[in-house]
Motif scaffolding. Structure first.
Motif, PDB file in Angstrom:
ATOM      1  N   LEU A 181      -1.893  14.471   4.889  1.00  0.00           N
ATOM      2  CA  LEU A 181      -2.637  13.347   4.327  1.00  0.00           C
ATOM      3  C   LEU A 181      -3.815  12.926   5.192  1.00  0.00           C
ATOM      4  O   LEU A 181      -4.728  12.249   4.715  1.00  0.00           O
ATOM      5  CB  LEU A 181      -1.698  12.161   4.099  1.00  0.00           C
ATOM      6  N   GLN A 183      -6.683   2.799  12.358  1.00  0.00           N
ATOM      7  CA  GLN A 183      -6.720   1.913  11.192  1.00  0.00           C
ATOM      8  C   GLN A 183      -5.796   0.717  11.407  1.00  0.00           C
ATOM      9  O   GLN A 183      -4.721   0.623  10.813  1.00  0.00           O
ATOM     10  CB  GLN A 183      -6.333   2.688   9.931  1.00  0.00           C
ATOM     11  N   ASP A 212       0.860  -1.185   0.000  1.00  0.00           N
ATOM     12  CA  ASP A 212       0.000   0.000   0.000  1.00  0.00           C
ATOM     13  C   ASP A 212       0.895   1.233   0.000  1.00  0.00           C
ATOM     14  O   ASP A 212       1.573   1.515   0.984  1.00  0.00           O
ATOM     15  CB  ASP A 212      -0.884  -0.034   1.255  1.00  0.00           C
ATOM     16  N   GLU A 249      -0.422  16.412  13.724  1.00  0.00           N
ATOM     17  CA  GLU A 249      -0.288  16.733  12.304  1.00  0.00           C
ATOM     18  C   GLU A 249      -0.411  18.235  12.063  1.00  0.00           C
ATOM     19  O   GLU A 249       0.383  18.826  11.309  1.00  0.00           O
ATOM     20  CB  GLU A 249      -1.336  15.973  11.503  1.00  0.00           C
ATOM     21  N   GLU A 277      -4.270  10.735   7.663  1.00  0.00           N
ATOM     22  CA  GLU A 277      -4.475   9.307   7.924  1.00  0.00           C
ATOM     23  C   GLU A 277      -4.096   8.999   9.376  1.00  0.00           C
ATOM     24  O   GLU A 277      -2.960   9.234   9.787  1.00  0.00           O
ATOM     25  CB  GLU A 277      -3.620   8.457   6.978  1.00  0.00           C
ATOM     26  N   ASP A 278      -5.046   8.446  10.135  1.00  0.00           N
ATOM     27  CA  ASP A 278      -4.849   8.152  11.559  1.00  0.00           C
ATOM     28  C   ASP A 278      -4.315   6.730  11.734  1.00  0.00           C
ATOM     29  O   ASP A 278      -5.012   5.751  11.457  1.00  0.00           O
ATOM     30  CB  ASP A 278      -6.176   8.305  12.299  1.00  0.00           C
ATOM     31  N   THR A 279      -3.082   6.622  12.191  1.00  0.00           N
ATOM     32  CA  THR A 279      -2.474   5.300  12.379  1.00  0.00           C
ATOM     33  C   THR A 279      -3.182   4.504  13.469  1.00  0.00           C
ATOM     34  O   THR A 279      -3.359   3.289  13.343  1.00  0.00           O
ATOM     35  CB  THR A 279      -0.988   5.444  12.728  1.00  0.00           C
ATOM     36  N   ARG A 339      -4.431  -1.298   8.504  1.00  0.00           N
ATOM     37  CA  ARG A 339      -3.606  -0.581   7.522  1.00  0.00           C
ATOM     38  C   ARG A 339      -2.274  -0.086   8.060  1.00  0.00           C
ATOM     39  O   ARG A 339      -1.290  -0.006   7.316  1.00  0.00           O
ATOM     40  CB  ARG A 339      -4.407   0.614   6.991  1.00  0.00           C
ATOM     41  N   PHE A 340      -2.235   0.266   9.361  1.00  0.00           N
ATOM     42  CA  PHE A 340      -1.026   0.872   9.916  1.00  0.00           C
ATOM     43  C   PHE A 340      -0.657   0.261  11.267  1.00  0.00           C
ATOM     44  O   PHE A 340      -1.531  -0.171  12.022  1.00  0.00           O
ATOM     45  CB  PHE A 340      -1.222   2.387  10.119  1.00  0.00           C
ATOM     46  N   PRO A 375       0.917   9.407   7.352  1.00  0.00           N
ATOM     47  CA  PRO A 375       0.071   8.814   8.387  1.00  0.00           C
ATOM     48  C   PRO A 375       0.683   8.939   9.780  1.00  0.00           C
ATOM     49  O   PRO A 375       1.857   8.606   9.992  1.00  0.00           O
ATOM     50  CB  PRO A 375      -0.029   7.347   7.953  1.00  0.00           C
ATOM     51  N   ILE A 423       0.971   5.274  -0.380  1.00  0.00           N
ATOM     52  CA  ILE A 423       0.235   6.535  -0.404  1.00  0.00           C
ATOM     53  C   ILE A 423       1.193   7.613  -0.908  1.00  0.00           C
ATOM     54  O   ILE A 423       2.286   7.787  -0.357  1.00  0.00           O
ATOM     55  CB  ILE A 423      -0.281   6.904   0.992  1.00  0.00           C
ATOM     56  N   GLY A 457       2.103   1.489   4.289  1.00  0.00           N
ATOM     57  CA  GLY A 457       1.395   0.933   5.424  1.00  0.00           C
ATOM     58  C   GLY A 457       1.923  -0.448   5.770  1.00  0.00           C
ATOM     59  O   GLY A 457       3.072  -0.770   5.504  1.00  0.00           O
TER      60      GLY A 457
END
Length: 254
Positions: A219, A226, A5, A201, A221-223, A229-230, A160, A7, A21
């Protein structure tokens, strides 16, 4: 094994880069996925293979360069790769050399990738709360300028990281930021008694803009939120897991 993945940030254009990720790796168990953390309790052979897979996904044939990250504000200019057991202690690295891919490892902290495409200079920084407050992004920008970059041309992207909705901190944490600058209160939202929610962020973006970076991309994206994903240090801690993986963010020059 699933696909990696990757990004990418619009702000960084065609410069080879990616925020990766946990998908696409060979690690198993609690580290399952693309764990690149040399300091994790994962199988060393799996970590080495994951690191190779990650670098090849972003800049095939390039030599991966990473650091022994210590939450500092130290930035280094890199001309050649380091052996894994000889990584310098620092939290940002920059280069003007094609064939290197710079890597920053995170598991909730903010990875920041930088590029001055016109000058042919790129950089990467590990901005946890301590490094961000200490000025690691400022150090990265200064190191890029040392290689001929111009901060008015530099684009930066924040990858992220743990989001405000997942990042509860105590009053002492808030006081530390407000002591550095009273205006930092805007990065906190009040929570339960003696606690607040911190927007890492947004704080990093503010530091970049204040330093003269004209284009900053977040971006969002919350680690923590998720899990599929992370990797997330805080999530692993809250779940009582024995270890946690690290994801990697990469940038380089062809």
């Amino acid at each position: 094994m699933s696909a990696i993945d990757i990004i990418r940030a619009r702000a960084l254009g065609d410069v080879p880069h990616g925020f990766l990720g946990r998908s696409g790796g060979v690690s198993q168990g609690v580290h399952h996925g693309l764990n690149v953390g040399l300091g994790s309790d994962d199988d060393a052979r799996a970590v080495a293979q994951n690191r190779h897979l990650a670098a090849e996904a972003v800049l095939p044939g390039a030599a991966l360069v990473t650091l022994h990250q210590v939450h500092s504000a130290e930035a280094l200019a890199v001309t050649a790769p380091y052996a894994d057991d000889a990584r310098p202690h620092a939290d940002a690295l920059v280069t003007d050399r094609p064939g290197l891919v710079l890597g920053i490892l995170t598991a909730d902290c903010a990875p920041v990738l930088f590029a001055d495409a016109a000058a042919g200079v790129v950089g990467a920084a590990h901005a946890g709360w301590k490094g961000a407050l200490g000025g690691v992004t400022d150090a990265a920008l200064a190191a890029m300028e040392g290689l001929g970059a111009d901060r008015t041309r530099i684009a930066a992207a924040i990858g992220p990281c743990i989001a405000r909705a997942s990042y509860e901190v105590d009053a002492g944490f808030v006081a530390r930021f407000e002591a550095a600058d009273a205006a930092n209160e805007r990065f906190f939202v009040a929570g339960r008694a003696g606690h607040a929610w911190f927007d890492l962020e947004a704080y990093v973006a503010h530091r970049l803009a204040a330093a003269g970076v004209a284009r900053v991309e977040m971006l969002g994206e919350d680690t923590y939120a998720q899990a599929a994903r992370f990797y997330s240090y805080r999530r692993a801690t809250h779940r009582g897991e024995p270890s946690y993986g690290r994801q990697i963010s990469l940038i380089g020059l062809r």
